[in-house]
Design a protein around this motif. Structure first.
Motif, mmCIF file in Angstrom:
data_model
loop_
_atom_site.group_PDB
_atom_site.id
_atom_site.type_symbol
_atom_site.label_atom_id
_atom_site.label_comp_id
_atom_site.label_asym_id
_atom_site.label_seq_id
_atom_site.Cartn_x
_atom_site.Cartn_y
_atom_site.Cartn_z
ATOM 1 N N ALA A 107 0.709 -1.286 -0.111
ATOM 2 C CA ALA A 107 -0.083 0.100 0.071
ATOM 3 C C ALA A 107 0.993 1.357 -0.046
ATOM 4 N N LEU A 108 1.985 1.138 0.891
ATOM 5 C CA LEU A 108 2.652 2.341 0.574
ATOM 6 C C LEU A 108 3.572 2.564 -0.573
ATOM 7 N N ALA A 109 3.998 1.453 -1.281
ATOM 8 C CA ALA A 109 4.533 1.537 -2.473
ATOM 9 C C ALA A 109 3.688 2.166 -3.475
ATOM 10 N N LYS A 110 2.406 1.601 -3.620
ATOM 11 C CA LYS A 110 1.366 2.429 -4.347
ATOM 12 C C LYS A 110 1.182 3.729 -4.185
ATOM 13 N N ALA A 111 0.964 4.213 -2.852
ATOM 14 C CA ALA A 111 0.652 5.444 -2.488
ATOM 15 C C ALA A 111 2.126 6.453 -2.937
ATOM 16 N N ALA A 112 3.277 5.841 -2.833
ATOM 17 C CA ALA A 112 4.333 6.513 -3.112
ATOM 18 C C ALA A 112 4.645 6.572 -4.757
ATOM 19 N N ARG A 113 4.091 5.515 -5.367
ATOM 20 C CA ARG A 113 4.383 5.591 -6.867
ATOM 21 C C ARG A 113 3.206 6.845 -7.430
ATOM 22 N N GLU A 114 2.038 6.940 -6.526
ATOM 23 C CA GLU A 114 0.965 8.169 -7.120
ATOM 24 C C GLU A 114 1.355 9.202 -6.749
ATOM 25 N N ALA A 115 1.927 9.369 -5.634
ATOM 26 C CA ALA A 115 2.460 10.791 -5.173
ATOM 27 C C ALA A 115 3.704 11.300 -5.521
ATOM 28 N N ILE A 116 4.403 10.191 -6.454
ATOM 29 C CA ILE A 116 6.047 10.720 -6.518
ATOM 30 C C ILE A 116 6.244 11.988 -7.274
ATOM 31 N N GLU A 117 5.208 12.487 -8.058
ATOM 32 C CA GLU A 117 5.596 13.765 -8.589
ATOM 33 C C GLU A 117 5.575 14.664 -7.846
ATOM 34 N N GLY A 118 5.124 14.611 -6.588
ATOM 35 C CA GLY A 118 4.959 15.836 -5.567
ATOM 36 C C GLY A 118 6.140 15.753 -4.573
ATOM 37 N N PHE A 119 6.963 14.616 -4.793
ATOM 38 C CA PHE A 119 8.182 14.684 -3.999
ATOM 39 C C PHE A 119 9.266 15.431 -4.087
ATOM 40 N N ASN A 120 9.729 15.761 -2.987
ATOM 41 C CA ASN A 120 11.006 16.795 -3.164
ATOM 42 C C ASN A 120 12.161 15.816 -2.913
ATOM 43 N N ALA A 121 13.449 16.359 -2.632
ATOM 44 C CA ALA A 121 14.522 15.380 -2.814
ATOM 45 C C ALA A 121 14.524 14.697 -1.362
ATOM 46 N N GLN A 122 14.157 15.341 -0.296
ATOM 47 C CA GLN A 122 14.059 14.586 1.013
ATOM 48 C C GLN A 122 12.897 13.270 0.996
ATOM 49 N N ASP A 123 11.858 13.683 0.338
ATOM 50 C CA ASP A 123 10.871 12.605 0.052
ATOM 51 C C ASP A 123 11.619 11.584 -0.622
ATOM 52 N N LEU A 124 12.037 11.655 -1.570
ATOM 53 C CA LEU A 124 12.945 10.786 -2.517
ATOM 54 C C LEU A 124 13.834 9.982 -1.805
ATOM 55 N N ASP A 125 14.436 10.558 -0.904
ATOM 56 C CA ASP A 125 15.529 9.934 0.026
ATOM 57 C C ASP A 125 14.918 9.066 0.967
ATOM 58 N N ASN A 126 13.769 9.508 1.646
ATOM 59 C CA ASN A 126 13.213 8.837 2.674
ATOM 60 C C ASN A 126 12.730 7.796 2.115
ATOM 61 N N ILE A 127 11.737 7.685 0.745
ATOM 62 C CA ILE A 127 11.181 6.534 0.371
ATOM 63 C C ILE A 127 12.195 5.431 -0.282
ATOM 64 N N ALA A 128 13.361 5.916 -0.899
ATOM 65 C CA ALA A 128 14.516 5.081 -1.415
ATOM 66 C C ALA A 128 15.073 4.142 -0.222
ATOM 67 N N SER A 129 15.255 5.023 0.900
ATOM 68 C CA SER A 129 16.035 4.643 2.140
ATOM 69 C C SER A 129 15.086 3.530 2.737
ATOM 70 N N ALA A 130 13.951 3.508 2.705
ATOM 71 C CA ALA A 130 12.843 2.547 3.404
ATOM 72 C C ALA A 130 12.809 1.391 2.777
ATOM 73 N N PHE A 131 12.512 1.665 1.621
ATOM 74 C CA PHE A 131 12.530 0.295 0.626
ATOM 75 C C PHE A 131 13.839 -0.477 0.547
ATOM 76 N N ALA A 132 14.807 0.339 0.499
ATOM 77 C CA ALA A 132 16.392 -0.322 0.451
ATOM 78 C C ALA A 132 16.489 -1.090 1.806
ATOM 79 N N ARG A 133 16.066 -0.498 2.632
ATOM 80 C CA ARG A 133 16.507 -1.212 4.264
ATOM 81 C C ARG A 133 15.446 -2.528 4.354
ATOM 82 N N LEU A 134 14.288 -2.691 3.192
ATOM 83 C CA LEU A 134 13.806 -3.870 3.519
ATOM 84 C C LEU A 134 14.447 -5.186 2.919
#
Length: 123
Positions: A66-93
């Motif tokens: 659900a978070l991955a889907k929400a991230a894909r849908e919202a990604i155009e609104g992500f700033n640099a910090q948001d991109l870093d946070n989402i990439a870090s989150a899924f990389a840690r998995l």
């Protein structure tokens, strides 16, 4: 916004505490359920929530999907910090496979670098 802040606060305080693993797991279950039923989250909230839940040890597949889907849908609104946070989150998995999200993160990062007038220094 309150949900993402609760997740963030929990990840900050519990990562440095001696709270029993069972108690943290119970909290993660409650937060994961809330995320799945929260409806639309703003871009920053998606990224913050994902990173916080992963830091807390969330491995609930439905929540992560659900978070991955929400991230894909919202990604155009992500700033640099948001991109870093989402990439870090899924990389840690590690083993969690989210190829559509990874592709979206790469594309968003590349687009930010192309459109950034200072050569990507803001990214």
């Amino acid at each position: 916004q309150e949900l993402s802040m609760v997740c963030w606060a929990a990840s900050q305080s519990l990562s440095a505490s001696t709270v029993a693993g069972e108690e943290v797991e119970e909290l993660v279950v409650v937060l994961a359920r809330a995320v799945r039923h929260a409806g639309a989250l703003q871009p920053q909230q998606v990224a913050t929530t994902a990173l916080a839940l992963v830091k807390l040890g969330c491995r609930h597949r439905r929540t992560l999907k659900a978070l991955a889907k929400a991230a894909r849908e919202a990604i155009e609104g992500f700033n640099a910090q948001d991109l870093d946070n989402i990439a870090s989150a899924f990389a840690r998995l590690g083993g969690f496979n989210a190829p559509k999200l990874i592709r979206a993160i790469i594309c968003a990062g590349a687009e930010a670098l192309r459109s950034d007038g200072d050569g990507g220094a803001g990214l």
